[in-house]
Design a protein around this motif. Structure first.
Motif, PDB file in Angstrom:
ATOM      1  N   UNK A  58       1.850  14.137  -4.099  1.00  0.00           N
ATOM      2  CA  UNK A  58       2.553  13.997  -5.381  1.00  0.00           C
ATOM      3  C   UNK A  58       4.038  14.268  -5.141  1.00  0.00           C
ATOM      4  N   UNK A  59       4.893  13.342  -5.578  1.00  0.00           N
ATOM      5  CA  UNK A  59       6.336  13.494  -5.368  1.00  0.00           C
ATOM      6  C   UNK A  59       7.066  13.901  -6.647  1.00  0.00           C
ATOM      7  N   UNK A  60       6.423  13.756  -7.786  1.00  0.00           N
ATOM      8  CA  UNK A  60       6.957  14.254  -9.051  1.00  0.00           C
ATOM      9  C   UNK A  60       5.783  14.606  -9.941  1.00  0.00           C
ATOM     10  N   UNK A  96       4.466  10.760 -10.211  1.00  0.00           N
ATOM     11  CA  UNK A  96       4.583   9.798  -9.106  1.00  0.00           C
ATOM     12  C   UNK A  96       3.978  10.371  -7.826  1.00  0.00           C
ATOM     13  N   UNK A  97       3.501   9.481  -6.976  1.00  0.00           N
ATOM     14  CA  UNK A  97       2.919   9.898  -5.699  1.00  0.00           C
ATOM     15  C   UNK A  97       3.214   8.839  -4.655  1.00  0.00           C
ATOM     16  N   UNK A  98       3.150   9.250  -3.408  1.00  0.00           N
ATOM     17  CA  UNK A  98       3.529   8.409  -2.273  1.00  0.00           C
ATOM     18  C   UNK A  98       2.324   7.607  -1.784  1.00  0.00           C
ATOM     19  N   UNK A  99       2.412   6.284  -1.923  1.00  0.00           N
ATOM     20  CA  UNK A  99       1.284   5.442  -1.520  1.00  0.00           C
ATOM     21  C   UNK A  99       1.486   4.814  -0.143  1.00  0.00           C
ATOM     22  N   UNK A 113      -6.220   0.447   4.177  1.00  0.00           N
ATOM     23  CA  UNK A 113      -6.440  -0.921   3.699  1.00  0.00           C
ATOM     24  C   UNK A 113      -7.497  -0.965   2.599  1.00  0.00           C
ATOM     25  N   UNK A 114      -8.614  -0.346   2.872  1.00  0.00           N
ATOM     26  CA  UNK A 114      -9.707  -0.341   1.895  1.00  0.00           C
ATOM     27  C   UNK A 114      -9.898   1.060   1.345  1.00  0.00           C
ATOM     28  N   UNK A 135      -5.617   3.154 -11.265  1.00  0.00           N
ATOM     29  CA  UNK A 135      -5.515   2.628  -9.897  1.00  0.00           C
ATOM     30  C   UNK A 135      -4.643   3.566  -9.046  1.00  0.00           C
ATOM     31  N   UNK A 136      -5.221   4.141  -8.008  1.00  0.00           N
ATOM     32  CA  UNK A 136      -4.474   5.113  -7.197  1.00  0.00           C
ATOM     33  C   UNK A 136      -3.321   4.460  -6.427  1.00  0.00           C
ATOM     34  N   UNK A 137      -3.316   3.119  -6.379  1.00  0.00           N
ATOM     35  CA  UNK A 137      -2.216   2.435  -5.684  1.00  0.00           C
ATOM     36  C   UNK A 137      -1.023   2.152  -6.600  1.00  0.00           C
ATOM     37  N   UNK A 138      -1.101   2.553  -7.870  1.00  0.00           N
ATOM     38  CA  UNK A 138       0.025   2.334  -8.780  1.00  0.00           C
ATOM     39  C   UNK A 138       1.257   3.124  -8.342  1.00  0.00           C
ATOM     40  N   UNK A 139       1.040   4.321  -7.811  1.00  0.00           N
ATOM     41  CA  UNK A 139       2.173   5.148  -7.364  1.00  0.00           C
ATOM     42  C   UNK A 139       2.840   5.918  -8.483  1.00  0.00           C
TER      43      UNK A 139
END
Ligand SMILES: *[C@@H]1O[C@H](CO)[C@@H](O)[C@H](O)[C@H]1NC(C)=O
Ligand SMILES: *[C@@H]1O[C@H](CO)[C@@H](O)[C@H](O)[C@H]1NC(C)=O
Ligand SMILES: *[C@@H]1O[C@H](CO)[C@@H](O)[C@H](O)[C@H]1NC(C)=O
Length: 129
Positions: A34-36, A52-55, A60-61, A88-92
């Motif tokens: 987590x970055x924020x 926000x978090x660093x993706x 890949x999967x 979606x965990x890839x939203x960031x």
């Protein structure tokens, strides 16, 4: 230990390792940092903020990709308060509404993708004790 103690310990340890995904399912572990919020963040009750978090390290999967969850931690203990779920965990980034809590400076967010990752401690101006 007797059966009752064993059962109790089993329940305790299974809740500590609680995971929304079946343990037999093969999956890639993805617990983004987590970055924020950061350790200088101050939130006020009722405000909406973008966690926000660093993706960049995402595999890949990702199994359970849409099972992201953000939960509140206070004084080093995870609370049952869920601020966001099933994203979606890839939203960031994801917006959360700051809950009405007793004011404190030792709040953290817990990000559940696979196992939990903690944010820095930050302050919430909620309701005076
Ligand atoms: C807050 O985070 C910054 C950057 O990671 C770090 O340098 C600083 O020591 C931290 N401060 C506290 C009070 O933890
Ligand atoms: C959060 O992100 C949305 C969409 O990018 C933006 O419109 C909004 O201003 C952001 N909110 C804050 C508090 O930064
Ligand atoms: C990701 O999943 C696809 C489709 O299931 C598969 O073909 C591919 O080999 C997987 N890649 C990795 C790195 O696991």
């Amino acid at each position: 230990m007797n059966l009752f103690t064993l059962l109790f310990v089993t329940i305790l340890s299974s809740s500590v390792h609680a995971s929304p995904v079946s343990p037999i399912q093969k999956r890639d572990v993805f617990t983004p940092p987590i970055t924020y919020p950061t350790n200088t963040t101050v939130w006020n009750k009722g405000e909406v903020h973008n966690v926000t978090w660093d993706i960049s390290g995402a595999p890949v999967n990702i199994t359970n990709r849409f099972g992201g969850r953000i939960q509140l931690r206070a004084g080093g203990l995870i609370t049952p308060l869920i601020l966001a779920d099933s994203f979606d965990v890839l939203l960031g980034t994801y917006p959360v509404t700051v809950p009405w809590v007793i004011s404190g400076d030792d709040f953290q967010l817990v990000f559940f993708g696979d196992s939990g990752d903690f944010s820095a401690e930050f302050t919430i101006n909620g309701v005076p004790e």
